[in-house]
Scaffold this active site. Structure first.
Site, PDB file in Angstrom:
ATOM      1  N   LYS A 185      -5.597   2.171  -6.030  1.00 56.67           N
ATOM      2  CA  LYS A 185      -4.895   3.249  -6.242  1.00 56.67           C
ATOM      3  C   LYS A 185      -5.195   4.158  -7.607  1.00 56.67           C
ATOM      4  O   LYS A 185      -5.182   5.425  -7.466  1.00 56.67           O
ATOM      5  CB  LYS A 185      -3.564   2.694  -6.579  1.00 56.67           C
ATOM      6  CG  LYS A 185      -2.852   1.980  -5.435  1.00 56.67           C
ATOM      7  CD  LYS A 185      -1.337   1.768  -5.552  1.00 56.67           C
ATOM      8  CE  LYS A 185      -0.770   1.481  -4.138  1.00 56.67           C
ATOM      9  NZ  LYS A 185       0.565   0.761  -4.230  1.00 56.67           N
ATOM     10  N   LYS A 206      -4.610  -0.778   6.849  1.00 58.51           N
ATOM     11  CA  LYS A 206      -3.386  -1.253   6.835  1.00 58.51           C
ATOM     12  C   LYS A 206      -2.208  -0.274   6.955  1.00 58.51           C
ATOM     13  O   LYS A 206      -2.315   0.884   6.398  1.00 58.51           O
ATOM     14  CB  LYS A 206      -3.216  -2.142   5.501  1.00 58.51           C
ATOM     15  CG  LYS A 206      -1.926  -2.507   5.033  1.00 58.51           C
ATOM     16  CD  LYS A 206      -1.800  -3.064   3.552  1.00 58.51           C
ATOM     17  CE  LYS A 206      -1.424  -1.987   2.762  1.00 58.51           C
ATOM     18  NZ  LYS A 206      -0.987  -2.444   1.225  1.00 58.51           N
ATOM     19  N   LYS A 218       3.250   2.679   3.651  1.00 59.59           N
ATOM     20  CA  LYS A 218       4.126   3.797   3.469  1.00 59.59           C
ATOM     21  C   LYS A 218       3.789   5.113   3.462  1.00 59.59           C
ATOM     22  O   LYS A 218       4.362   6.074   3.572  1.00 59.59           O
ATOM     23  CB  LYS A 218       5.228   3.314   2.340  1.00 59.59           C
ATOM     24  CG  LYS A 218       5.935   2.176   2.829  1.00 59.59           C
ATOM     25  CD  LYS A 218       6.925   1.855   1.599  1.00 59.59           C
ATOM     26  CE  LYS A 218       7.598   0.330   1.817  1.00 59.59           C
ATOM     27  NZ  LYS A 218       7.522  -0.480   0.680  1.00 59.59           N
TER      28      LYS A 218
HETATM   29  P1  TYM Z   1       5.766  -3.423  -0.484  1.00 59.38           P
HETATM   30  O1  TYM Z   1       6.839  -2.940  -0.836  1.00 59.38           O
HETATM   31  O2  TYM Z   1       4.367  -2.691  -0.531  1.00 59.38           O
HETATM   32  O3  TYM Z   1       5.812  -4.333   0.607  1.00 59.38           O
HETATM   33  C1  TYM Z   1       6.962  -5.112   1.031  1.00 59.38           C
HETATM   34  C2  TYM Z   1       6.196  -6.473   2.201  1.00 59.38           C
HETATM   35  O4  TYM Z   1       5.665  -6.045   3.086  1.00 59.38           O
HETATM   36  C3  TYM Z   1       4.393  -6.442   3.381  1.00 59.38           C
HETATM   37  N1  TYM Z   1       3.461  -5.414   3.989  1.00 59.38           N
HETATM   38  C4  TYM Z   1       2.732  -5.827   4.905  1.00 59.38           C
HETATM   39  N2  TYM Z   1       2.578  -6.953   5.775  1.00 59.38           N
HETATM   40  C5  TYM Z   1       1.883  -6.894   6.907  1.00 59.38           C
HETATM   41  N3  TYM Z   1       1.225  -5.694   7.234  1.00 59.38           N
HETATM   42  C6  TYM Z   1       1.260  -4.678   6.524  1.00 59.38           C
HETATM   43  N4  TYM Z   1       0.852  -3.444   7.044  1.00 59.38           N
HETATM   44  C7  TYM Z   1       2.282  -4.559   5.530  1.00 59.38           C
HETATM   45  N5  TYM Z   1       2.433  -3.724   4.308  1.00 59.38           N
HETATM   46  C8  TYM Z   1       3.362  -4.286   3.493  1.00 59.38           C
HETATM   47  C9  TYM Z   1       3.963  -6.599   1.792  1.00 59.38           C
HETATM   48  O5  TYM Z   1       3.065  -7.606   1.780  1.00 59.38           O
HETATM   49  C10 TYM Z   1       5.078  -7.190   1.193  1.00 59.38           C
HETATM   50  O6  TYM Z   1       5.311  -8.524   1.266  1.00 59.38           O
HETATM   51  N6  TYM Z   1       4.328  -6.012  -4.922  1.00 59.38           N
HETATM   52  C11 TYM Z   1       5.243  -6.067  -3.768  1.00 59.38           C
HETATM   53  C12 TYM Z   1       6.765  -5.978  -4.065  1.00 59.38           C
HETATM   54  C13 TYM Z   1       7.042  -7.064  -5.017  1.00 59.38           C
HETATM   55  C14 TYM Z   1       7.238  -8.466  -4.702  1.00 59.38           C
HETATM   56  C15 TYM Z   1       7.667  -8.903  -5.941  1.00 59.38           C
HETATM   57  C16 TYM Z   1       7.083  -9.316  -3.573  1.00 59.38           C
HETATM   58  C17 TYM Z   1       7.276  -6.771  -6.370  1.00 59.38           C
HETATM   59  N7  TYM Z   1       7.775  -8.137  -6.982  1.00 59.38           N
HETATM   60  C18 TYM Z   1       7.832 -10.501  -6.065  1.00 59.38           C
HETATM   61  C19 TYM Z   1       7.095 -10.553  -3.716  1.00 59.38           C
HETATM   62  C20 TYM Z   1       7.371 -11.090  -4.800  1.00 59.38           C
HETATM   63  C21 TYM Z   1       4.830  -4.755  -2.828  1.00 59.38           C
HETATM   64  O7  TYM Z   1       4.577  -3.795  -3.251  1.00 59.38           O
HETATM   65  O8  TYM Z   1       5.573  -4.751  -1.643  1.00 59.38           O
END
Ligand code: TYM
Length: 330
Positions: free
Chosen positions: A112, A195, A198
């Protein structure tokens, strides 16, 4: 019951099917056997520039999608990260235990920040994984259900927990990632070697999208040269991704799908998959829309969730402050 924590960033109105299959489906299952805590991590979403009203809207929309997908507030605590100030407070303590080099090695940060350039990169993006560690460690979470892209961040959480415990005595539970291989990495429909994310404009399947748009996106997914419907991620990333999504939504194994589509074309596969996707996503969209039509009720559920988890977070933080030698408040 062991505790579980996970969260998603409210960086768009709609979650996509990667978020759903990679994480949310597991959240719904795991709330039956764990003491589950699910957060809308709004502080994390501030690392990108966002209009304040838009952020408020997205925070509610994200919570509504958790519930619409089956997270049950009677079983799980659902809350907004910023409603529990201990998350930010623990982040400071943990950041003093994180090496600069260690944080610099996080691949999401590297990707990023490379895209944004050093002037466009804020320090929040750099400390983001430390805030994530705080989220998890505050609740003594044993398991964290996430997609593959969060594995390295989870590793950092584990290292920080172990480092703190080693230095100050047993304080944190060392969390384990819960990553289901079959759905851990859903790929972009237009660019199946990347991947689904969003930020990709037309390669996602969005939970809140109009079903017609969804069906069209599936039908226009990029497939591969050749015509055989076979799971082979190296040679056939597009078809393999569609098969993964299909299998996860419909319950048939990949092998079964391969045999069912033997002799059929990509068009047949995509047409059928479009129907399956709309069948799953359509009702989620309807329930989410209904929930969003009553923001007061949604806010009440979120307030209740925060009230449930705050004492846990406060107790952990008090323990941590004491261990590191901060003078007790009287
Ligand atoms: P975020 O908001 O980007 O994504 C949310 C969840 O979706 C999963 N994910 C995917 N799984 C499969 N294929 C994909 N293409 C895909 N894109 C996203 C992510 O792995 C995630 O589980 N840093 C985290 C948010 C967070 C968090 C936490 C998670 C903040 N604090 C504590 C767990 C525990 C994030 O950016 O997720």
């Amino acid at each position: 019951r062991p505790r579980l924590f996970s969260g998603m960033q409210p960086t768009q109105d709609s979650l996509h099917i990667g978020n759903y299959l990679g994480a949310l489906v597991n959240w719904v299952q795991m709330q039956e056997s764990f003491n589950a805590i699910y957060s809308v991590v709004d502080l994390h979403a501030l690392t990108v520039d966002v209009d304040p009203d838009v952020l408020r809207q997205r925070t509610r929309a994200t919570a509504a999608q958790y519930l619409a997908a089956g997270v049950d507030p009677a079983k799980s605590a659902v809350f907004v990260q910023s409603h529990v100030p201990e998350h930010a407070e623990l982040t400071w303590i943990l950041s003093c235990l994180t090496g600069f080099g260690e944080a610099s090695r996080m691949t999401q940060f590297k990707d990023k920040s490379a895209k944004r350039g050093s002037e466009g990169t804020n320090v929040g993006l750099f400390t983001y994984p430390i805030l994530m560690a705080a989220d998890i460690l505050l609740y003594d979470a044993a398991k964290v259900p996430v997609g593959e892209d969060q594995r390295q961040h989870l590793e950092l959480s584990r290292n920080l927990a172990q480092r703190f415990n080693g230095r100050y005595g047993e304080t944190f539970v060392v969390p384990e990632p819960h990553i289901l291989e079959a759905t851990a990495k859903i790929q972009d429909l237009q660019n199946p070697t990347a991947k689904m994310s969003k930020t990709s404009p037309t390669g996602t399947i969005d939970l809140l999208a109009d079903p017609k748009v969804t069906a069209k996106r599936v039908r226009s997914a990029v497939t591969d040269t050749g015509r055989e419907i076979r799971f082979d991620e190296a040679e056939k990333p597009g078809v393999s991704n569609l098969l993964s999504i299909y299998s996860a939504l419909d319950g048939r194994s990949i092998e079964q799908l391969e045999s069912d589509y033997d002799g059929k074309g990509y068009g047949d596969l995509k047409k059928d998959l479009a129907e399956v996707v709309v069948g799953v996503v359509g009702p989620i969209r309807e329930r989410a829309t209904e929930l969003l039509s009553d923001p007061a009720e949604l806010d009440r559920i979120l307030a209740e969730g925060a009230e449930r988890v705050r004492p846990i977070a406060a107790a952990t933080l008090a323990r941590v402050y004491d261990r590191v030698g901060l003078l007790a408040r009287r």
